[in-house]
Structure formats: C-alpha cells, structure tokens
Scaffold this motif. Sequence first.
Motif, PDB file in Angstrom:
ATOM      1  N   ASP A  10       0.832  -1.208   0.000  1.00 34.34           N
ATOM      2  CA  ASP A  10       0.000   0.000   0.000  1.00 34.34           C
ATOM      3  C   ASP A  10       0.865   1.257   0.000  1.00 34.34           C
ATOM      4  O   ASP A  10       0.563   2.227  -0.715  1.00 34.34           O
ATOM      5  CB  ASP A  10      -0.946   0.004   1.201  1.00 34.34           C
ATOM      6  N   GLN A  11       1.932   1.253   0.781  1.00 32.95           N
ATOM      7  CA  GLN A  11       2.841   2.404   0.809  1.00 32.95           C
ATOM      8  C   GLN A  11       3.530   2.584  -0.538  1.00 32.95           C
ATOM      9  O   GLN A  11       3.676   3.701  -1.031  1.00 32.95           O
ATOM     10  CB  GLN A  11       3.877   2.224   1.926  1.00 32.95           C
ATOM     11  N   THR A  12       3.957   1.483  -1.138  1.00 30.67           N
ATOM     12  CA  THR A  12       4.589   1.545  -2.459  1.00 30.67           C
ATOM     13  C   THR A  12       3.620   2.105  -3.488  1.00 30.67           C
ATOM     14  O   THR A  12       3.979   2.962  -4.298  1.00 30.67           O
ATOM     15  CB  THR A  12       5.061   0.136  -2.899  1.00 30.67           C
ATOM     16  N   LEU A  13       2.375   1.649  -3.439  1.00 30.91           N
ATOM     17  CA  LEU A  13       1.388   2.070  -4.429  1.00 30.91           C
ATOM     18  C   LEU A  13       0.963   3.526  -4.262  1.00 30.91           C
ATOM     19  O   LEU A  13       0.502   4.139  -5.221  1.00 30.91           O
ATOM     20  CB  LEU A  13       0.184   1.126  -4.389  1.00 30.91           C
ATOM     21  N   LYS A  14       1.141   4.078  -3.074  1.00 33.55           N
ATOM     22  CA  LYS A  14       0.893   5.513  -2.902  1.00 33.55           C
ATOM     23  C   LYS A  14       1.888   6.328  -3.721  1.00 33.55           C
ATOM     24  O   LYS A  14       1.571   7.399  -4.213  1.00 33.55           O
ATOM     25  CB  LYS A  14       1.011   5.910  -1.425  1.00 33.55           C
ATOM     26  N   ILE A  15       3.094   5.809  -3.839  1.00 34.26           N
ATOM     27  CA  ILE A  15       4.156   6.511  -4.557  1.00 34.26           C
ATOM     28  C   ILE A  15       4.132   6.170  -6.041  1.00 34.26           C
ATOM     29  O   ILE A  15       4.341   7.034  -6.888  1.00 34.26           O
ATOM     30  CB  ILE A  15       5.527   6.144  -3.942  1.00 34.26           C
ATOM     31  N   LYS A  16       3.851   4.927  -6.363  1.00 31.27           N
ATOM     32  CA  LYS A  16       3.871   4.482  -7.756  1.00 31.27           C
ATOM     33  C   LYS A  16       2.630   3.616  -8.017  1.00 31.27           C
ATOM     34  O   LYS A  16       2.696   2.387  -8.028  1.00 31.27           O
ATOM     35  CB  LYS A  16       5.155   3.708  -8.041  1.00 31.27           C
ATOM     36  N   PRO A  17       1.477   4.240  -8.233  1.00 25.33           N
ATOM     37  CA  PRO A  17       0.225   3.484  -8.369  1.00 25.33           C
ATOM     38  C   PRO A  17       0.136   2.616  -9.622  1.00 25.33           C
ATOM     39  O   PRO A  17      -0.738   1.757  -9.704  1.00 25.33           O
ATOM     40  CB  PRO A  17      -0.850   4.576  -8.371  1.00 25.33           C
ATOM     41  N   ASP A  18       1.040   2.812 -10.564  1.00 25.22           N
ATOM     42  CA  ASP A  18       1.019   2.001 -11.777  1.00 25.22           C
ATOM     43  C   ASP A  18       2.009   0.834 -11.716  1.00 25.22           C
ATOM     44  O   ASP A  18       2.328   0.214 -12.724  1.00 25.22           O
ATOM     45  CB  ASP A  18       1.300   2.857 -12.999  1.00 25.22           C
ATOM     46  N   TYR A  19       2.467   0.489 -10.536  1.00 25.32           N
ATOM     47  CA  TYR A  19       3.451  -0.570 -10.341  1.00 25.32           C
ATOM     48  C   TYR A  19       2.722  -1.909 -10.285  1.00 25.32           C
ATOM     49  O   TYR A  19       2.296  -2.359  -9.225  1.00 25.32           O
ATOM     50  CB  TYR A  19       4.237  -0.286  -9.068  1.00 25.32           C
ATOM     51  N   HIS A  20       2.562  -2.548 -11.447  1.00 25.73           N
ATOM     52  CA  HIS A  20       1.745  -3.752 -11.522  1.00 25.73           C
ATOM     53  C   HIS A  20       2.268  -4.886 -10.646  1.00 25.73           C
ATOM     54  O   HIS A  20       1.487  -5.688 -10.139  1.00 25.73           O
ATOM     55  CB  HIS A  20       1.578  -4.213 -12.976  1.00 25.73           C
ATOM     56  N   GLU A  21       3.578  -4.947 -10.447  1.00 25.07           N
ATOM     57  CA  GLU A  21       4.132  -6.002  -9.611  1.00 25.07           C
ATOM     58  C   GLU A  21       3.627  -5.905  -8.164  1.00 25.07           C
ATOM     59  O   GLU A  21       3.371  -6.918  -7.516  1.00 25.07           O
ATOM     60  CB  GLU A  21       5.668  -5.977  -9.612  1.00 25.07           C
ATOM     61  N   ALA A  22       3.471  -4.681  -7.684  1.00 30.01           N
ATOM     62  CA  ALA A  22       2.955  -4.503  -6.325  1.00 30.01           C
ATOM     63  C   ALA A  22       1.498  -4.950  -6.246  1.00 30.01           C
ATOM     64  O   ALA A  22       1.102  -5.631  -5.291  1.00 30.01           O
ATOM     65  CB  ALA A  22       3.110  -3.052  -5.876  1.00 30.01           C
ATOM     66  N   TRP A  23       0.687  -4.585  -7.238  1.00 28.66           N
ATOM     67  CA  TRP A  23      -0.714  -5.015  -7.260  1.00 28.66           C
ATOM     68  C   TRP A  23      -0.796  -6.540  -7.325  1.00 28.66           C
ATOM     69  O   TRP A  23      -1.587  -7.156  -6.617  1.00 28.66           O
ATOM     70  CB  TRP A  23      -1.460  -4.408  -8.447  1.00 28.66           C
ATOM     71  N   TYR A  24       0.032  -7.138  -8.190  1.00 30.87           N
ATOM     72  CA  TYR A  24       0.026  -8.589  -8.361  1.00 30.87           C
ATOM     73  C   TYR A  24       0.435  -9.299  -7.067  1.00 30.87           C
ATOM     74  O   TYR A  24      -0.237 -10.226  -6.618  1.00 30.87           O
ATOM     75  CB  TYR A  24       0.966  -8.989  -9.504  1.00 30.87           C
ATOM     76  N   ASN A  25       1.513  -8.852  -6.470  1.00 29.99           N
ATOM     77  CA  ASN A  25       1.993  -9.503  -5.256  1.00 29.99           C
ATOM     78  C   ASN A  25       1.072  -9.259  -4.062  1.00 29.99           C
ATOM     79  O   ASN A  25       0.952 -10.115  -3.184  1.00 29.99           O
ATOM     80  CB  ASN A  25       3.436  -9.090  -4.964  1.00 29.99           C
ATOM     81  N   LYS A  26       0.422  -8.116  -4.063  1.00 28.15           N
ATOM     82  CA  LYS A  26      -0.584  -7.863  -3.032  1.00 28.15           C
ATOM     83  C   LYS A  26      -1.741  -8.852  -3.210  1.00 28.15           C
ATOM     84  O   LYS A  26      -2.235  -9.428  -2.231  1.00 28.15           O
ATOM     85  CB  LYS A  26      -1.059  -6.412  -3.139  1.00 28.15           C
TER      86      LYS A  26
END
Length: 115
Positions: free
Chosen positions: A47-63
């Motif tokens: 969630d913290q990563t996505l606040k900074i880079k909301p288009d980071y698909h790897e974070a969405w996928y791993n979440k």
Amino acid sequence: FSGYLIVQIIISAFSVYVVYPCYLLKCGMWVVLSDLGKLEEAIASFDQTLKIKPDYHEAWYNKACCYGLLGNVNLAIENLQQAINLNPKCREMAKTETDFDNIREYRQFQNLISR
C-alpha cells in the motif's frame, strides 16, 4: 577505488534514495515480509509503495498473491484485476501462481483468469 570515488558513489546512491526513499525501501521490504509469511505487513508495505507508484503492476500482483494466501477471494481478485489492467501478462502468470491455490476453485477467480 580511491576514497573520493567511493564517497561519490555513496553520495550518488544516497541521492537516488532521497528522491524515492519509501519506494525503494518498500519495494525491498514487501519481498522480505511476504517471504517470511508476514502477509498483513507485506500488504501494508504494498500500500505504501502504491501511494508513490500506483502504476506498479508487480505490487498489485503480489498484493493479490498475499490475499490469495490468506484466502481472501474478493481482495485477491480486486488487486489482481488492477495488476491485469496495468499489465495483461499478469493474467497468464496468475493461471499457474501457487499463491492463488487457496482461491483457485472460486468462480470469480476462474472468470478473471479465463478472459
């Protein structure tokens, strides 16, 4: 290496870190946390990563993977859908991802990965 060069390398690395401190820290942090089985902490880190880079698909996928491991079908699908929206290859990855084994048989998951 000379002492001056080492100092310059450290300064350069620190400068990059200062520009994106949370992003760099959190990107590394969620990998460690998820590997340790600390899934709720990993999700908070995503969630913290996505606040900074909301288009980071790897974070969405791993979440989504974390939610899959927790058996939370709705949140796994919601986050996986976002990852797929950003990178359609995530759909193919999800078909064989063992982190989704807990939710693989749910119709909602099957509908998402079979499109």
